[in-house]
Design a protein around this motif. Sequence first.
Motif, PDB file in Angstrom:
ATOM      1  N   TYR A 192       0.869  -1.178   0.000  1.00 20.29           N
ATOM      2  CA  TYR A 192       0.000   0.000   0.000  1.00 20.29           C
ATOM      3  C   TYR A 192       0.897   1.217   0.000  1.00 20.29           C
ATOM      4  N   SER A 193       0.618   2.143  -0.906  1.00 19.70           N
ATOM      5  CA  SER A 193       1.473   3.322  -1.031  1.00 19.70           C
ATOM      6  C   SER A 193       0.641   4.587  -0.990  1.00 19.70           C
ATOM      7  N   GLY A 194       1.175   5.602  -0.337  1.00 23.81           N
ATOM      8  CA  GLY A 194       0.553   6.920  -0.281  1.00 23.81           C
ATOM      9  C   GLY A 194       1.459   7.925  -0.961  1.00 23.81           C
ATOM     10  N   SER A 195       0.848   8.904  -1.662  1.00 27.11           N
ATOM     11  CA  SER A 195       1.652   9.757  -2.525  1.00 27.11           C
ATOM     12  C   SER A 195       1.224  11.220  -2.527  1.00 27.11           C
ATOM     13  N   LEU A 196       2.121  12.039  -3.032  1.00 28.93           N
ATOM     14  CA  LEU A 196       1.843  13.449  -3.301  1.00 28.93           C
ATOM     15  C   LEU A 196       0.734  13.595  -4.343  1.00 28.93           C
ATOM     16  N   ASP A 197       0.467  12.545  -5.123  1.00 32.15           N
ATOM     17  CA  ASP A 197      -0.621  12.594  -6.111  1.00 32.15           C
ATOM     18  C   ASP A 197      -2.001  12.397  -5.477  1.00 32.15           C
ATOM     19  N   LYS A 198      -2.059  12.397  -4.126  1.00 25.11           N
ATOM     20  CA  LYS A 198      -3.291  12.329  -3.325  1.00 25.11           C
ATOM     21  C   LYS A 198      -3.968  10.955  -3.362  1.00 25.11           C
ATOM     22  N   THR A 199      -3.242   9.919  -3.766  1.00 22.94           N
ATOM     23  CA  THR A 199      -3.833   8.583  -3.849  1.00 22.94           C
ATOM     24  C   THR A 199      -3.192   7.626  -2.864  1.00 22.94           C
ATOM     25  N   VAL A 200      -3.972   6.580  -2.539  1.00 21.90           N
ATOM     26  CA  VAL A 200      -3.470   5.386  -1.885  1.00 21.90           C
ATOM     27  C   VAL A 200      -3.663   4.287  -2.916  1.00 21.90           C
ATOM     28  N   ARG A 201      -2.631   3.489  -3.133  1.00 24.30           N
ATOM     29  CA  ARG A 201      -2.727   2.414  -4.119  1.00 24.30           C
ATOM     30  C   ARG A 201      -2.398   1.083  -3.458  1.00 24.30           C
ATOM     31  N   LYS A 202      -3.141   0.054  -3.898  1.00 25.71           N
ATOM     32  CA  LYS A 202      -2.842  -1.314  -3.491  1.00 25.71           C
ATOM     33  C   LYS A 202      -2.159  -1.982  -4.673  1.00 25.71           C
ATOM     34  N   ILE A 203      -0.962  -2.503  -4.413  1.00 25.70           N
ATOM     35  CA  ILE A 203      -0.139  -3.125  -5.433  1.00 25.70           C
ATOM     36  C   ILE A 203       0.039  -4.589  -5.051  1.00 25.70           C
ATOM     37  N   SER A 204      -0.187  -5.496  -5.992  1.00 24.82           N
ATOM     38  CA  SER A 204      -0.075  -6.928  -5.709  1.00 24.82           C
ATOM     39  C   SER A 204       1.365  -7.328  -5.435  1.00 24.82           C
ATOM     40  N   ASN A 205       1.555  -8.549  -4.933  1.00 19.39           N
ATOM     41  CA  ASN A 205       2.908  -9.016  -4.618  1.00 19.39           C
ATOM     42  C   ASN A 205       3.766  -9.225  -5.865  1.00 19.39           C
ATOM     43  N   ASN A 206       3.145  -9.123  -7.074  1.00 15.65           N
ATOM     44  CA  ASN A 206       3.945  -9.196  -8.301  1.00 15.65           C
ATOM     45  C   ASN A 206       4.117  -7.834  -8.974  1.00 15.65           C
ATOM     46  N   GLY A 207       3.673  -6.757  -8.297  1.00 13.70           N
ATOM     47  CA  GLY A 207       3.955  -5.405  -8.776  1.00 13.70           C
ATOM     48  C   GLY A 207       2.898  -4.767  -9.659  1.00 13.70           C
ATOM     49  N   THR A 208       1.702  -5.344  -9.741  1.00 10.04           N
ATOM     50  CA  THR A 208       0.640  -4.739 -10.536  1.00 10.04           C
ATOM     51  C   THR A 208      -0.390  -4.072  -9.627  1.00 10.04           C
ATOM     52  N   GLN A 209      -0.943  -2.970 -10.090  1.00  9.90           N
ATOM     53  CA  GLN A 209      -1.930  -2.248  -9.289  1.00  9.90           C
ATOM     54  C   GLN A 209      -3.238  -3.026  -9.206  1.00  9.90           C
ATOM     55  N   ILE A 210      -3.780  -3.120  -7.982  1.00  8.64           N
ATOM     56  CA  ILE A 210      -5.073  -3.767  -7.754  1.00  8.64           C
ATOM     57  C   ILE A 210      -6.173  -2.713  -7.713  1.00  8.64           C
ATOM     58  N   TRP A 211      -5.952  -1.628  -6.960  1.00  6.61           N
ATOM     59  CA  TRP A 211      -6.905  -0.526  -6.920  1.00  6.61           C
ATOM     60  C   TRP A 211      -6.216   0.775  -6.541  1.00  6.61           C
ATOM     61  N   GLU A 212      -6.965   1.863  -6.753  1.00  8.22           N
ATOM     62  CA  GLU A 212      -6.503   3.207  -6.423  1.00  8.22           C
ATOM     63  C   GLU A 212      -7.613   3.900  -5.639  1.00  8.22           C
ATOM     64  N   PHE A 213      -7.268   4.428  -4.456  1.00  6.43           N
ATOM     65  CA  PHE A 213      -8.213   5.170  -3.631  1.00  6.43           C
ATOM     66  C   PHE A 213      -7.937   6.654  -3.812  1.00  6.43           C
ATOM     67  N   THR A 214      -8.989   7.424  -4.130  1.00  8.50           N
ATOM     68  CA  THR A 214      -8.820   8.850  -4.428  1.00  8.50           C
ATOM     69  C   THR A 214      -9.610   9.744  -3.467  1.00  8.50           C
ATOM     70  N   GLY A 215      -9.878   9.274  -2.252  1.00  7.53           N
ATOM     71  CA  GLY A 215     -10.686  10.033  -1.299  1.00  7.53           C
ATOM     72  C   GLY A 215      -9.972  11.154  -0.575  1.00  7.53           C
ATOM     73  N   HIS A 216      -8.654  11.164  -0.573  1.00  7.17           N
ATOM     74  CA  HIS A 216      -7.921  12.257   0.078  1.00  7.17           C
ATOM     75  C   HIS A 216      -7.927  13.486  -0.825  1.00  7.17           C
ATOM     76  N   THR A 217      -7.943  14.665  -0.205  1.00  9.37           N
ATOM     77  CA  THR A 217      -7.903  15.917  -0.972  1.00  9.37           C
ATOM     78  C   THR A 217      -6.547  16.594  -0.884  1.00  9.37           C
ATOM     79  N   GLY A 218      -5.580  15.907  -0.254  1.00  7.65           N
ATOM     80  CA  GLY A 218      -4.221  16.421  -0.132  1.00  7.65           C
ATOM     81  C   GLY A 218      -3.234  15.275  -0.190  1.00  7.65           C
ATOM     82  N   VAL A 219      -1.977  15.610  -0.013  1.00 11.06           N
ATOM     83  CA  VAL A 219      -0.896  14.630  -0.038  1.00 11.06           C
ATOM     84  C   VAL A 219      -1.166  13.521   0.978  1.00 11.06           C
ATOM     85  N   VAL A 220      -0.923  12.266   0.601  1.00 10.42           N
ATOM     86  CA  VAL A 220      -1.032  11.142   1.527  1.00 10.42           C
ATOM     87  C   VAL A 220       0.371  10.847   2.049  1.00 10.42           C
ATOM     88  N   TYR A 221       0.599  11.176   3.331  1.00  9.26           N
ATOM     89  CA  TYR A 221       1.909  11.012   3.946  1.00  9.26           C
ATOM     90  C   TYR A 221       2.108   9.665   4.624  1.00  9.26           C
TER      91      TYR A 221
END
Length: 176
Positions: free
Chosen positions: A102-131
């Motif tokens: 799970y990664s949080g970014s300056l692009d305001k998203t949280v992403r779930k990435i599988s154990n082989n490196g592919t994106q499973i989903w993207e959460f866009t509910g934050h309105t600012g940087v995800v620290y």
Amino acid sequence: EIWSFTGYANGVKTVAVDTSGNVYGGSVEIRKIGSNGAQIWSFTRHTNWVNSVAVDTSGNVYSGSADKTVRKIDSSGAEIWSFTGHTNSVYSVAVDTNGNVYSGSLDKTVRKISNNGTQIWEFTGHTGVVYAAAVDTCGNIYSGGNDNTVRKISSSGAEIWSFTGHTYAVSSVAVD
């Protein structure tokens, strides 16, 4: 003080410890330091600051960087994969018991990435940087950000709740 490691040329932004007591420090590079304070390896494939590191139970290391990547590195320091789906700096990484990241970014998203490196989903509910990002034993994700919120996200990427009681950015979260 038991030991001090002085092998970094730049500051250290993040540390993680594995079940064997090895320490992983993120700077412009990632260094694995043994429980005795001696360097085991150095990973230098990031092209900007490493903002976050996490280690799974198999000793794989996950890193998030200002170079917009999330990387998986094996226990001997070799890169397994690099995820390039973020559009800005990655500030936080967390890993669950199945090796999902799970990664949080300056692009305001949280992403779930599988154990082989592919994106499973993207959460866009934050309105600012995800620290910050953390994951519990049920696979729920907790994220904190510049929008002064802590959010609980289900393992399928849906928001469960949002806590809005902070008056400043949330830069760290932990789960017991």
